[in-house]
Design a protein around this motif. Structure first.
Motif, mmCIF file in Angstrom:
data_model
loop_
_atom_site.group_PDB
_atom_site.id
_atom_site.type_symbol
_atom_site.label_atom_id
_atom_site.label_comp_id
_atom_site.label_asym_id
_atom_site.label_seq_id
_atom_site.Cartn_x
_atom_site.Cartn_y
_atom_site.Cartn_z
ATOM 1 N N THR A 96 3.043 79.676 -47.135
ATOM 2 C CA THR A 96 3.379 78.333 -47.598
ATOM 3 C C THR A 96 2.677 77.288 -46.735
ATOM 4 O OG1 THR A 96 5.543 79.068 -48.371
ATOM 5 C CG2 THR A 96 5.258 76.711 -48.041
ATOM 6 N N LEU A 97 1.952 76.408 -47.390
ATOM 7 C CA LEU A 97 1.293 75.301 -46.714
ATOM 8 C C LEU A 97 2.222 74.088 -46.804
ATOM 9 C CD1 LEU A 97 -1.262 74.101 -45.365
ATOM 10 C CD2 LEU A 97 -2.017 73.479 -47.681
ATOM 11 N N VAL A 98 2.561 73.520 -45.655
ATOM 12 C CA VAL A 98 3.398 72.330 -45.607
ATOM 13 C C VAL A 98 2.476 71.117 -45.546
ATOM 14 C CG1 VAL A 98 5.197 71.091 -44.339
ATOM 15 C CG2 VAL A 98 5.222 73.604 -44.421
ATOM 16 N N VAL A 99 2.676 70.197 -46.503
ATOM 17 C CA VAL A 99 1.851 68.990 -46.563
ATOM 18 C C VAL A 99 2.726 67.746 -46.498
ATOM 19 C CG1 VAL A 99 0.008 70.103 -47.887
ATOM 20 C CG2 VAL A 99 1.829 68.927 -49.107
ATOM 21 N N LEU A 105 4.884 64.794 -55.130
ATOM 22 C CA LEU A 105 3.930 65.344 -56.085
ATOM 23 C C LEU A 105 4.690 65.952 -57.253
ATOM 24 C CD1 LEU A 105 1.653 67.167 -53.496
ATOM 25 C CD2 LEU A 105 1.278 64.923 -54.510
ATOM 26 N N ASN A 106 4.217 65.707 -58.469
ATOM 27 C CA ASN A 106 4.906 66.290 -59.619
ATOM 28 C C ASN A 106 4.595 67.786 -59.698
ATOM 29 O OD1 ASN A 106 2.583 66.795 -61.305
ATOM 30 N ND2 ASN A 106 2.549 64.627 -61.816
ATOM 31 N N SER A 107 5.369 68.484 -60.509
ATOM 32 C CA SER A 107 5.255 69.944 -60.556
ATOM 33 C C SER A 107 3.887 70.418 -61.045
ATOM 34 C CB SER A 107 6.372 70.540 -61.416
ATOM 35 O OG SER A 107 6.303 70.041 -62.726
ATOM 36 N N ALA A 114 -1.367 74.706 -55.644
ATOM 37 C CA ALA A 114 -1.021 76.070 -55.237
ATOM 38 C C ALA A 114 -2.044 77.062 -55.774
ATOM 39 C CB ALA A 114 0.389 76.414 -55.712
ATOM 40 N N TYR A 115 -2.450 76.884 -57.022
ATOM 41 C CA TYR A 115 -3.439 77.775 -57.633
ATOM 42 C C TYR A 115 -4.794 77.642 -56.930
ATOM 43 C CZ TYR A 115 -6.599 79.833 -61.020
ATOM 44 O OH TYR A 115 -7.574 80.591 -61.615
ATOM 45 N N ASP A 120 1.585 78.860 -51.629
ATOM 46 C CA ASP A 120 2.705 78.034 -52.068
ATOM 47 C C ASP A 120 2.624 76.737 -51.276
ATOM 48 O OD1 ASP A 120 3.760 80.015 -53.764
ATOM 49 O OD2 ASP A 120 4.799 80.964 -52.083
ATOM 50 N N LEU A 121 3.199 75.679 -51.835
ATOM 51 C CA LEU A 121 3.201 74.389 -51.135
ATOM 52 C C LEU A 121 4.617 73.897 -50.931
ATOM 53 C CD1 LEU A 121 0.155 74.238 -52.239
ATOM 54 C CD2 LEU A 121 0.472 71.821 -51.894
ATOM 55 N N ALA A 122 4.832 73.259 -49.803
ATOM 56 C CA ALA A 122 6.086 72.561 -49.511
ATOM 57 C C ALA A 122 5.679 71.166 -49.066
ATOM 58 C CB ALA A 122 6.867 73.268 -48.420
#
Length: 127
Positions: A96-99, A105-107, A114-115, A120-122
């Motif tokens: 998971t990359l935390v930004v 950010l919308n889904s 993420a793609y 994965d992003l948080a």
């Protein structure tokens, strides 16, 4: 959910007059409310960060200076991508990359990022 400007006044981060001054600056100079409010009342950064996170419904960065990300983390997100989406990569926690972001950010954007990144992003709120 109350607006960000309402929460700022309710939580006594800034006065109504300061928020109005920040909104006036925003109309004239552009930018977002948070940046303009920091120009008007620079001492409100810590409480403003928490109110921003509350209004976005995501956790906030810890108060104070954000820690510098590692070179590995900076290499993951191309500069152009970070600027385009208004994100700042902070750390990698497993897959998971935390930004940090000033706007949630919308889904669809989260899924696209993420793609493209293969992670994965948080997101965490930061002014």
């Amino acid at each position: 959910m109350p607006s960000l400007s309402s929460l700022i006044v309710q939580r006594q981060v800034a006065t109504i007059a300061e928020v109005e001054q920040a909104i006036s600056r925003q109309v004239i100079h552009g930018g977002d409310l948070v940046t303009n409010l920091l120009e008007v009342t620079p001492g409100c950064e810590f409480p403003l960060t928490h109110v921003l996170a509350e209004s976005l419904g995501i956790p906030s960065v810890p108060p104070g200076r954000m820690p510098a990300p590692s070179n590995e983390v900076l290499d993951i997100v191309p500069v152009e991508m970070a600027l385009r989406y208004g994100i700042f990569p902070l750390r990698l926690s497993g897959k998971t990359l935390v930004v940090a972001t000033g706007e949630k950010l919308n889904s669809a954007v989260m899924n696209d990022l993420a793609y493209m990144l293969g992670l994965d992003l948080a997101q965490v709120a930061a002014p």
